[in-house]
Design an enzyme around this catalytic site. Structure first.
Site, short mmCIF file in Angstrom:
data_model
loop_
_atom_site.label_atom_id
_atom_site.label_comp_id
_atom_site.label_asym_id
_atom_site.label_seq_id
_atom_site.Cartn_x
_atom_site.Cartn_y
_atom_site.Cartn_z
CE LYS A 129 0.68 1.38 4.40
NZ LYS A 129 1.58 2.64 4.51
CE1 TYR A 214 -0.87 0.09 8.03
CE2 TYR A 214 0.43 2.16 7.54
CZ TYR A 214 0.23 0.74 7.70
OH TYR A 214 1.45 0.08 7.57
#
Length: 365
Positions: A129, A214
């Site tokens: 990511k 996140y």
């Protein structure tokens, strides 16, 4: 995704993680082979040591621009020298039958190129990511893997981490009642101006393209909803040499169909790792929330808090769970619970966050 679909995702996550660890496989089933592309800190010090914790995955190849480092690493993990590739010789990986998956652990700007090249070489892909630096790149990655008939999974490790899984379960079970508010804040002090994450061309952005993922993911998987609008603002000291090209701190407010809101933050100038969900009957809190280990979970009602010890997951670590999940999906021909489409959803929201901060207005999603 609507709430029902997110509930299905959570159920699939639990079943998927369980299936990785449970059940004997047919005799003779070999472990799925991974090629690790990029021997920076995360690949070398976090992912490679995790294969010892995997049941169905092994490392079978390395790709690096540093031949000496690659040879030393190969010797440490039992990878034959014939399975060491440079970035120039990467496409030859198509001829290596021991490689089933290419795990792309490179600067963000290289994710799309190596995912597409891996798919064309006939390999499944795990990509770190954020999935890429733009929606267009994400769409091209998905298209390339579909055209090749290969699976694409994004490295959202928290979907395999016991504390986060228990927090999701509690939220769905109504432990806090109807969800009204989520606060999700992630950051650390990025000290070295020379780091690639502070270079716009390589990272695509600053803290939002790193710790912000996140914060965004937690807001989505804790509410179980997809946001309908975002309002964002940025705070960056452009006189600081670290932030000559990318943002430091950015905060954004997400609104959800149920009326719940999420206040999110990412930063490169303060240490924070926290997720709080508030409902009409109580709260669920994680601090630290998404670290590599040591995450902690509380529930609270009427001003009193209770720390929750999540049940041990079937996988030894979140990283092993992630690696083995894709291996299991390949063996069983299933779609990963955090597919390329999930990474694309995040990137669409990230682009909207940047647009909102730039234009000073609410952006509908």
């Amino acid at each position: 995704m609507d709430i029902g679909r997110r509930d299905l995702l959570l159920a699939a996550a639990s079943l998927a993680v369980a299936s990785v660890a449970g059940g004997a496989r047919a005799a003779g089933d070999r472990k799925i082979g991974y090629a690790i592309v990029g021997l920076g800190y995360y690949g070398l010090n976090v992912i490679l040591p995790q294969f010892v914790n995997c049941q169905h995955s092994r490392v079978t190849a390395l790709v690096s621009g540093d031949p000496a480092k690659a040879r030393a690493t190969a010797a440490r993990y039992g990878v034959p020298e014939r399975s060491i590739y440079s970035y120039e010789t990467f496409d030859q990986i198509r001829d290596n039958p021991d490689v089933d998956v290419v795990y792309v652990i490179l600067p963000n700007s290289m994710h799309a190129e190596y995912t597409i090249r891996a798919a064309k070489a006939g390999k499944h892909v795990m990509c770190e990511k954020p999935m890429a630096t733009s929606v267009a790149e994400c769409e091209a990655m998905i298209a390339a893997c579909k055209a090749a008939g290969r699976k694409l999974m994004i490295g959202y490790r928290c979907h395999f981490e016991a504390t986060n899984l228990e927090a999701m379960r509690l939220a769905r079970s109504g432990a806090a009642g109807r969800v009204r508010y989520v606060r999700s804040e992630h950051g650390f002090v990025q000290r070295d101006p020379s780091k690639w994450r502070l270079k716009k061309a390589m990272a695509g952005g600053g803290s939002l393209m790193d710790m912000g993922v996140y914060s965004l993911q937690a807001a989505r998987y804790m509410t179980g909803e997809e946001p309908v609008s975002v309002m964002a603002r940025e705070s960056t000291d452009r006189g600081d040499p670290r932030f000559a090209e990318v943002e430091d701190m950015i905060e954004w407010l997400l609104k959800f169909p149920s009326g719940a809101i999420a206040s999110c933050l990412s930063t490169y100038s303060a240490n924070q790792n926290h997720v709080l969900l508030m409902g009409d009957k109580g709260r669920i809190e994680l601090e630290p929330a998404t670290r590599y280990d040591g995450n902690r979970l509380w529930t609270g009602k009427d001003g009193r808090a209770e720390e929750i010890s999540p049940p041990p997951g079937p996988a030894k670590t979140q990283f092993a769970g992630q690696l083995d999940h894709l291996a299991d999906c390949i063996q069983a021909d299933r779609s990963p619970i955090v597919s390329g489409e999930e990474g694309l959803r995040d990137m669409r929201i990230i682009e909207a966050i940047y647009r909102s901060a730039r234009e000073g207005r609410t952006v509908k999603l």
